[in-house]
Design a protein around this motif. Sequence first.
Motif, PDB file in Angstrom:
ATOM      1  N   ALA A 284       0.830  -1.212   0.000  1.00  0.00           N
ATOM      2  CA  ALA A 284       0.000   0.000   0.000  1.00  0.00           C
ATOM      3  C   ALA A 284       0.862   1.258   0.000  1.00  0.00           C
ATOM      4  O   ALA A 284       0.448   2.298  -0.511  1.00  0.00           O
ATOM      5  CB  ALA A 284      -0.944   0.001   1.198  1.00  0.00           C
TER       6      ALA A 284
ATOM      7  N   LEU B 197      -6.986   3.774  -1.309  1.00  0.00           N
ATOM      8  CA  LEU B 197      -6.598   2.943  -0.169  1.00  0.00           C
ATOM      9  C   LEU B 197      -7.616   2.984   0.965  1.00  0.00           C
ATOM     10  O   LEU B 197      -7.600   2.143   1.856  1.00  0.00           O
ATOM     11  CB  LEU B 197      -5.237   3.377   0.371  1.00  0.00           C
ATOM     12  CG  LEU B 197      -4.056   3.134  -0.560  1.00  0.00           C
ATOM     13  CD1 LEU B 197      -2.789   3.775  -0.005  1.00  0.00           C
ATOM     14  CD2 LEU B 197      -3.845   1.643  -0.781  1.00  0.00           C
TER      15      LEU B 197
ATOM     16  N   TYR C  67      -7.514  -1.531   0.768  1.00  0.00           N
ATOM     17  CA  TYR C  67      -6.377  -2.232   0.192  1.00  0.00           C
ATOM     18  C   TYR C  67      -6.440  -3.710   0.543  1.00  0.00           C
ATOM     19  O   TYR C  67      -6.449  -4.086   1.710  1.00  0.00           O
ATOM     20  CB  TYR C  67      -5.044  -1.637   0.647  1.00  0.00           C
ATOM     21  CG  TYR C  67      -3.902  -2.298  -0.074  1.00  0.00           C
ATOM     22  CD1 TYR C  67      -3.562  -1.898  -1.347  1.00  0.00           C
ATOM     23  CD2 TYR C  67      -3.240  -3.373   0.479  1.00  0.00           C
ATOM     24  CE1 TYR C  67      -2.563  -2.532  -2.054  1.00  0.00           C
ATOM     25  CE2 TYR C  67      -2.235  -4.015  -0.221  1.00  0.00           C
ATOM     26  CZ  TYR C  67      -1.909  -3.592  -1.482  1.00  0.00           C
ATOM     27  OH  TYR C  67      -0.937  -4.222  -2.193  1.00  0.00           O
TER      28      TYR C  67
END
Length: 147
Positions: free
Chosen positions: A8, A74, A91
């Motif tokens: 991420a 995200l 994510y």
Amino acid sequence: MPIKQHPAHQVFQEYLAKNQLKLTPQRMCILDVFLRYRGHMASEELYEQVKKRDPHIGQATVYRTLKLLSGSGLAKEVHFGDGLTRYESTYGEEHHDHLICERCGKNMEVVDPRIEALQEELAARHGFSLTSHRMYLYGLCEECRKG
């Protein structure tokens, strides 16, 4: 040996670079704290957790970074009908919907392949190709119905 980075981090770094924004230690700290939390977190809750790790990061920085995390894909805003905006990590997470108790605020994440298929069929019937959706179902949980 380089430190192994969470995937991420790369997503966030690319998003910031694409939007000509700086990658700061504060933003990375906020991302790390956010990724460790499982569930739905309000900006104030995230701020409290970030403050434990770095007391110099302000609430406005946390709020702005949450917006960037949303923009990068995200994080996603979720609304449970109580006037509070919460965020959940997207994510590596599968799509899910929410059942929300209107009395106690309990929320459950649910997945039903039949509902997902019906939504796709409905969109297709109207000439749409779905890119995303959110479904919130409100009612009373079992405990509140009994009480």
